[in-house]
Design a protein around this motif. Structure first.
Motif, PDB file in Angstrom:
ATOM      1  N   LEU A 180      -8.599  26.598  10.154  1.00  0.00           N
ATOM      2  CA  LEU A 180      -8.254  26.741  11.294  1.00  0.00           C
ATOM      3  C   LEU A 180      -9.301  26.730  12.210  1.00  0.00           C
ATOM      4  O   LEU A 180      -9.687  26.203  13.498  1.00  0.00           O
ATOM      5  N   LYS A 181     -10.517  25.915  11.661  1.00  0.00           N
ATOM      6  CA  LYS A 181     -11.910  26.739  12.093  1.00  0.00           C
ATOM      7  C   LYS A 181     -12.182  25.027  11.986  1.00  0.00           C
ATOM      8  O   LYS A 181     -13.122  25.568  13.187  1.00  0.00           O
ATOM      9  N   SER A 182     -11.829  24.479  11.251  1.00  0.00           N
ATOM     10  CA  SER A 182     -12.485  22.880  11.559  1.00  0.00           C
ATOM     11  C   SER A 182     -10.521  22.322  12.060  1.00  0.00           C
ATOM     12  O   SER A 182      -9.960  21.675  11.146  1.00  0.00           O
ATOM     13  N   PRO A 183     -10.941  20.818  13.256  1.00  0.00           N
ATOM     14  CA  PRO A 183      -9.787  20.813  14.460  1.00  0.00           C
ATOM     15  C   PRO A 183      -9.620  19.495  12.737  1.00  0.00           C
ATOM     16  O   PRO A 183      -8.330  19.313  12.471  1.00  0.00           O
ATOM     17  N   VAL A 184     -10.575  18.616  12.103  1.00  0.00           N
ATOM     18  CA  VAL A 184     -10.050  17.544  11.591  1.00  0.00           C
ATOM     19  C   VAL A 184      -9.695  18.174  10.348  1.00  0.00           C
ATOM     20  O   VAL A 184      -8.971  17.136  10.114  1.00  0.00           O
ATOM     21  N   ARG A 185      -9.870  19.047   9.470  1.00  0.00           N
ATOM     22  CA  ARG A 185      -9.325  19.430   8.417  1.00  0.00           C
ATOM     23  C   ARG A 185      -7.475  19.686   8.864  1.00  0.00           C
ATOM     24  O   ARG A 185      -7.095  19.514   7.811  1.00  0.00           O
ATOM     25  N   LEU A 186      -7.353  20.473   9.719  1.00  0.00           N
ATOM     26  CA  LEU A 186      -6.314  20.818   9.772  1.00  0.00           C
ATOM     27  C   LEU A 186      -5.299  19.893  10.756  1.00  0.00           C
ATOM     28  O   LEU A 186      -4.663  19.898  10.003  1.00  0.00           O
ATOM     29  N   VAL A 187      -5.994  18.847  10.973  1.00  0.00           N
ATOM     30  CA  VAL A 187      -5.020  17.853  11.540  1.00  0.00           C
ATOM     31  C   VAL A 187      -4.701  16.569  10.328  1.00  0.00           C
ATOM     32  O   VAL A 187      -3.258  16.484   9.711  1.00  0.00           O
ATOM     33  N   LEU A 188      -6.334  16.876   9.434  1.00  0.00           N
ATOM     34  CA  LEU A 188      -5.274  16.643   7.468  1.00  0.00           C
ATOM     35  C   LEU A 188      -4.353  16.671   6.994  1.00  0.00           C
ATOM     36  O   LEU A 188      -3.573  15.946   5.896  1.00  0.00           O
ATOM     37  N   GLU A 189      -4.815  18.263   6.660  1.00  0.00           N
ATOM     38  CA  GLU A 189      -3.883  19.072   6.307  1.00  0.00           C
ATOM     39  C   GLU A 189      -2.429  18.853   6.854  1.00  0.00           C
ATOM     40  O   GLU A 189      -1.291  18.792   6.012  1.00  0.00           O
ATOM     41  N   ALA A 190      -2.010  18.566   8.516  1.00  0.00           N
ATOM     42  CA  ALA A 190      -1.047  18.869   8.228  1.00  0.00           C
ATOM     43  C   ALA A 190      -0.440  17.266   8.480  1.00  0.00           C
ATOM     44  O   ALA A 190       0.901  17.625   8.297  1.00  0.00           O
ATOM     45  N   VAL A 191      -1.363  16.504   8.502  1.00  0.00           N
ATOM     46  CA  VAL A 191      -0.629  15.355   7.863  1.00  0.00           C
ATOM     47  C   VAL A 191       0.182  15.138   6.573  1.00  0.00           C
ATOM     48  O   VAL A 191       1.705  14.701   6.719  1.00  0.00           O
ATOM     49  N   VAL A 192      -0.803  15.247   5.549  1.00  0.00           N
ATOM     50  CA  VAL A 192      -0.590  15.830   4.893  1.00  0.00           C
ATOM     51  C   VAL A 192       0.607  16.517   4.513  1.00  0.00           C
ATOM     52  O   VAL A 192       2.074  16.125   3.561  1.00  0.00           O
ATOM     53  N   GLY A 193       1.162  17.669   4.956  1.00  0.00           N
ATOM     54  CA  GLY A 193       2.514  18.185   5.056  1.00  0.00           C
ATOM     55  C   GLY A 193       3.427  18.106   5.293  1.00  0.00           C
ATOM     56  O   GLY A 193       4.537  17.577   4.987  1.00  0.00           O
ATOM     57  N   ILE A 194       3.227  17.445   6.657  1.00  0.00           N
ATOM     58  CA  ILE A 194       4.179  16.713   7.008  1.00  0.00           C
ATOM     59  C   ILE A 194       5.158  15.590   6.651  1.00  0.00           C
ATOM     60  O   ILE A 194       6.149  15.169   6.264  1.00  0.00           O
ATOM     61  N   VAL A 195       3.849  14.764   6.405  1.00  0.00           N
ATOM     62  CA  VAL A 195       4.487  13.583   5.463  1.00  0.00           C
ATOM     63  C   VAL A 195       4.619  13.471   4.496  1.00  0.00           C
ATOM     64  O   VAL A 195       5.959  13.420   3.463  1.00  0.00           O
ATOM     65  N   ALA A 196       3.626  14.862   3.558  1.00  0.00           N
ATOM     66  CA  ALA A 196       5.211  14.815   1.783  1.00  0.00           C
ATOM     67  C   ALA A 196       6.123  15.367   2.230  1.00  0.00           C
ATOM     68  O   ALA A 196       7.464  15.071   1.562  1.00  0.00           O
ATOM     69  N   VAL A 197       6.683  16.604   3.293  1.00  0.00           N
ATOM     70  CA  VAL A 197       7.895  17.192   3.494  1.00  0.00           C
ATOM     71  C   VAL A 197       9.245  16.120   3.724  1.00  0.00           C
ATOM     72  O   VAL A 197      10.261  15.935   3.256  1.00  0.00           O
ATOM     73  N   SER A 198       8.646  15.372   4.803  1.00  0.00           N
ATOM     74  CA  SER A 198       9.096  14.390   5.361  1.00  0.00           C
ATOM     75  C   SER A 198       9.877  12.848   4.193  1.00  0.00           C
ATOM     76  O   SER A 198      10.906  12.577   4.116  1.00  0.00           O
ATOM     77  N   MET A 199       8.696  12.467   2.958  1.00  0.00           N
ATOM     78  CA  MET A 199       8.995  11.459   1.965  1.00  0.00           C
ATOM     79  C   MET A 199       9.737  12.622   1.604  1.00  0.00           C
ATOM     80  O   MET A 199      10.728  11.693   0.546  1.00  0.00           O
ATOM     81  N   LEU A 200       9.587  14.068   0.406  1.00  0.00           N
ATOM     82  CA  LEU A 200      10.723  14.086   0.074  1.00  0.00           C
ATOM     83  C   LEU A 200      12.197  14.598  -0.078  1.00  0.00           C
ATOM     84  O   LEU A 200      12.933  14.472  -0.589  1.00  0.00           O
ATOM     85  N   ILE A 201      12.089  14.605   1.713  1.00  0.00           N
ATOM     86  CA  ILE A 201      13.351  15.184   2.000  1.00  0.00           C
ATOM     87  C   ILE A 201      14.052  13.729   2.000  1.00  0.00           C
ATOM     88  O   ILE A 201      15.550  13.904   1.775  1.00  0.00           O
ATOM     89  N   THR A 202      13.773  12.577   2.376  1.00  0.00           N
ATOM     90  CA  THR A 202      13.881  11.306   2.559  1.00  0.00           C
ATOM     91  C   THR A 202      14.915  10.470   0.943  1.00  0.00           C
ATOM     92  O   THR A 202      14.991  10.117   1.008  1.00  0.00           O
ATOM     93  N   GLU A 203      13.613  10.928   0.237  1.00  0.00           N
ATOM     94  CA  GLU A 203      13.084  10.222  -1.186  1.00  0.00           C
ATOM     95  C   GLU A 203      15.089  11.205  -2.064  1.00  0.00           C
ATOM     96  O   GLU A 203      15.639  10.577  -2.599  1.00  0.00           O
ATOM     97  N   ALA A 204      14.815  12.269  -1.600  1.00  0.00           N
ATOM     98  CA  ALA A 204      15.924  13.668  -2.109  1.00  0.00           C
ATOM     99  C   ALA A 204      17.392  13.225  -1.566  1.00  0.00           C
ATOM    100  O   ALA A 204      18.446  13.354  -2.348  1.00  0.00           O
ATOM    101  N   GLN A 205      17.348  12.549  -0.981  1.00  0.00           N
ATOM    102  CA  GLN A 205      18.454  11.838  -0.172  1.00  0.00           C
ATOM    103  C   GLN A 205      19.507  12.813   0.351  1.00  0.00           C
ATOM    104  O   GLN A 205      20.637  13.202   0.611  1.00  0.00           O
ATOM    105  N   VAL A 206      19.018  14.225   1.039  1.00  0.00           N
ATOM    106  CA  VAL A 206      19.490  15.196   1.682  1.00  0.00           C
ATOM    107  C   VAL A 206      20.022  14.348   2.969  1.00  0.00           C
ATOM    108  O   VAL A 206      19.629  14.015   3.651  1.00  0.00           O
ATOM    109  N   PRO A 207      21.161  14.684   3.582  1.00  0.00           N
ATOM    110  CA  PRO A 207      22.468  14.290   4.164  1.00  0.00           C
ATOM    111  C   PRO A 207      22.454  14.052   5.108  1.00  0.00           C
ATOM    112  O   PRO A 207      21.756  12.985   5.662  1.00  0.00           O
TER     113      PRO A 207
END
Length: 128
Positions: A48-75
């Motif tokens: 939380l102290k580093s905005p760059v790391r926060l944005v990068l972690e958010a990108v990884v988290g959001i994209v990983a969740v999105s891809m997992l849901i898409t690949e698992a074909q949640v209706p």
């Protein structure tokens, strides 16, 4: 399946294996990268102290969740995520398309680059 009879891997078998691999990658990232970060208060405070790391972690988290849901074909959720990513455009160019294999490769590359940049930033942070 055809590969069990020695006739080679069919396209549907290959698609299933790639979906499984993508799900495994995203699950690994969520359980062994994002979750430990959220459960460790010291690492979370440093994040939380580093905005760059926060944005990068958010990108990884959001994209990983999105891809997992898409690949698992949640209706319902998978369709909504695909529509959301279709709206992410610069001009007429769609940035990430999770509906095609090329887009999923781009997503894995983006997550890999973000984690690599975070590791690079962390190595310089600790050595200063």
């Amino acid at each position: 399946p055809n590969s069990a009879r020695g006739e080679g891997t069919t396209a549907s078998e290959m698609a299933f294996k790639l979906r499984f691999l993508n799900c495994a990658v995203c699950t690994y990232l969520l359980f062994f990268h994002i979750l430990p970060l959220a459960m460790n208060p010291i690492r979370l405070a440093l994040l939380l102290k580093s905005p760059v790391r926060l944005v990068l972690e958010a990108v990884v988290g959001i994209v990983a969740v999105s891809m997992l849901i898409t690949e698992a074909q949640v209706p319902v959720l998978a369709e909504k995520i695909l529509v959301l990513f279709q709206k992410c455009r610069v001009g007429n160019v769609q940035l990430i398309d999770l509906d095609v294999a090329r887009g999923r490769v781009v997503v894995v590359a983006v997550m890999t680059m973000a984690i690599g940049i975070m590791n690079h930033l962390n190595s310089h942070y600790s050595s200063s």
